[in-house]
Motif scaffolding. Structure first.
Motif, PDB file in Angstrom:
ATOM      1  N   UNK A  85       0.842  -1.199   0.000  1.00 39.33           N
ATOM      2  CA  UNK A  85       0.000   0.000   0.000  1.00 39.33           C
ATOM      3  C   UNK A  85       0.881   1.255   0.000  1.00 39.33           C
ATOM      4  N   UNK A  86       1.863   1.283   0.890  1.00 37.89           N
ATOM      5  CA  UNK A  86       2.776   2.427   0.924  1.00 37.89           C
ATOM      6  C   UNK A  86       3.575   2.563  -0.347  1.00 37.89           C
ATOM      7  N   UNK A  87       4.070   1.429  -0.859  1.00 37.25           N
ATOM      8  CA  UNK A  87       4.818   1.454  -2.115  1.00 37.25           C
ATOM      9  C   UNK A  87       3.928   1.934  -3.260  1.00 37.25           C
ATOM     10  N   UNK A  88       2.687   1.469  -3.283  1.00 34.43           N
ATOM     11  CA  UNK A  88       1.757   1.896  -4.326  1.00 34.43           C
ATOM     12  C   UNK A  88       1.475   3.384  -4.261  1.00 34.43           C
ATOM     13  N   UNK A  89       1.341   3.907  -3.037  1.00 38.10           N
ATOM     14  CA  UNK A  89       1.132   5.340  -2.872  1.00 38.10           C
ATOM     15  C   UNK A  89       2.310   6.131  -3.449  1.00 38.10           C
ATOM     16  N   UNK A  90       3.524   5.720  -3.127  1.00 41.17           N
ATOM     17  CA  UNK A  90       4.707   6.440  -3.619  1.00 41.17           C
ATOM     18  C   UNK A  90       4.777   6.397  -5.134  1.00 41.17           C
ATOM     19  N   UNK A  91       4.508   5.233  -5.712  1.00 40.54           N
ATOM     20  CA  UNK A  91       4.542   5.126  -7.174  1.00 40.54           C
ATOM     21  C   UNK A  91       3.472   6.002  -7.818  1.00 40.54           C
ATOM     22  N   UNK A  92       2.271   5.988  -7.237  1.00 38.20           N
ATOM     23  CA  UNK A  92       1.190   6.798  -7.791  1.00 38.20           C
ATOM     24  C   UNK A  92       1.481   8.282  -7.650  1.00 38.20           C
ATOM     25  N   UNK A  93       2.049   8.698  -6.505  1.00 44.75           N
ATOM     26  CA  UNK A  93       2.371  10.108  -6.317  1.00 44.75           C
ATOM     27  C   UNK A  93       3.451  10.560  -7.306  1.00 44.75           C
ATOM     28  N   UNK A  94       4.416   9.684  -7.581  1.00 43.82           N
ATOM     29  CA  UNK A  94       5.440  10.024  -8.574  1.00 43.82           C
ATOM     30  C   UNK A  94       4.812  10.220  -9.949  1.00 43.82           C
ATOM     31  N   UNK A  95       3.969   9.266 -10.340  1.00 43.03           N
ATOM     32  CA  UNK A  95       3.305   9.370 -11.648  1.00 43.03           C
ATOM     33  C   UNK A  95       2.406  10.603 -11.675  1.00 43.03           C
ATOM     34  N   UNK A  96       1.727  10.889 -10.570  1.00 44.80           N
ATOM     35  CA  UNK A  96       0.792  12.008 -10.517  1.00 44.80           C
ATOM     36  C   UNK A  96       1.507  13.348 -10.631  1.00 44.80           C
ATOM     37  N   UNK A  97       2.524  13.555  -9.818  1.00 43.57           N
ATOM     38  CA  UNK A  97       3.223  14.843  -9.801  1.00 43.57           C
ATOM     39  C   UNK A  97       3.970  15.084 -11.107  1.00 43.57           C
ATOM     40  N   UNK A  98       4.778  14.112 -11.504  1.00 44.66           N
ATOM     41  CA  UNK A  98       5.550  14.269 -12.742  1.00 44.66           C
ATOM     42  C   UNK A  98       4.618  14.288 -13.950  1.00 44.66           C
ATOM     43  N   UNK A  99       3.632  13.395 -13.956  1.00 44.89           N
ATOM     44  CA  UNK A  99       2.726  13.301 -15.095  1.00 44.89           C
ATOM     45  C   UNK A  99       1.911  14.558 -15.286  1.00 44.89           C
TER      46      UNK A  99
END
Length: 293
Positions: free
Chosen positions: A72-86
């Protein structure tokens, strides 16, 4: 002077209020049910029947187990990276394209616009798209979920319409003072388009947050899964084993139900919190270009 309404008008207004209130209840109850179930005692919830108006046996065990899941934590970090950069790259690329298409003296502007609109209705399909990602070495990479989706044709058209509504006299005045296109875009066009840019942030952000299909198709390393893929595993494949270790089979089934509800809340609340901050810009931004003077 207050105009007295007829009996028919009052009856019509009352009917509208009742009808719209029922629609609101029908829309909100599923959300409330998931929230109430996530805070319920798992054993009592399985025995409950009928409407769920409040948590049954208040408990936060489901949330404790959800946050113990390292994915869950790893998924959050990956999603936040995709969200901010994307979202950042999406806004930059869409703004550049919209500015180009909003200028009046552009060679072959109409054919270029027609080709761009063509992509809204026709594409090569999923297999050619996947092969392109593979040839570009974007598979099994978070950049494969960012770079191919940097411009949405629909959002590009909306932003172009907004840029076209900016008075041409402002652009010409800046050009007379020696401003180039980058200066005009960054110092005039974008500051005057904050409302529509807020709408673009919302559109792109929600799209990225909810996307799971291409992530499940091109990402093979579990540590790189975004949050929505992990949520799909929990909901569709009933993958709650890592969060119910040490429980009996009966307890696992009961706890698994509340864990699913808690996971939905955890994955949904962050994006819902964004809406109040963008709401004041949303109506204004979406109405840009709707009325021509």
């Amino acid at each position: 002077m207050k105009v007295k309404r007829s009996r028919g008008e009052r009856a019509f207004s009352a009917f509208n209020y009742i009808f719209l209130s029922l629609i609101i209840i029908l829309c909100l109850y599923p959300v409330w049910y998931v929230a109430a179930a996530s805070f319920s005692n798992s054993n009592l919830l399985t025995q409950h029947t009928g409407l769920l108006l409040k948590p049954v046996g208040w408990s936060i065990d489901a949330y404790k187990k959800v946050f113990k899941n390292p994915m869950i934590g790893r998924g959050y970090l990956n999603t936040l990276f995709i969200l901010v950069v994307g979202v950042s790259l999406d806004l930059v690329m869409t703004s550049l394209g919209a500015y180009f298409l909003s200028r009046k003296r552009v060679i072959l502007k109409r054919p270029i616009m027609m080709l761009i609109v063509f992509t809204m209705f026709f594409s090569g399909g999923m297999i050619p798209f996947y092969l392109n990602l593979k040839d570009l070495r974007l598979t099994n990479s978070l950049w494969g979920l960012i770079m191919p989706f940097m411009i949405s044709t629909y959002n590009l058209i909306i932003l172009r319409t907004s840029f076209e509504s900016i008075p041409e006299s402002l652009i010409e005045a800046a050009q007379i003072d020696g401003a180039g296109h980058i200066t005009i875009l960054t110092r005039i066009v974008i500051p005057l388009s904050k409302a529509i840019l807020a709408v673009m942030v919302l559109y792109y952000g929600v799209s990225i947050w909810n996307s799971w299909f291409w992530a499940s198709s091109i990402i093979r390393t579990r540590e790189m899964y975004p949050l929505q893929v992990i949520l799909r595993e929990i909901l569709m494949q009933n993958d709650v084993a890592s969060m119910t270790a040490g429980s009996s089979a009966m307890d696992t089934e009961a706890i698994g139900m509340t864990i699913k509800y808690a996971t939905i809340i955890v994955a949904t609340v962050p994006i819902l919190c964004v809406y109040p901050f963008l709401q004041k810009h949303f109506t204004k931004g979406t109405m840009v270009g709707a009325v021509k003077e």
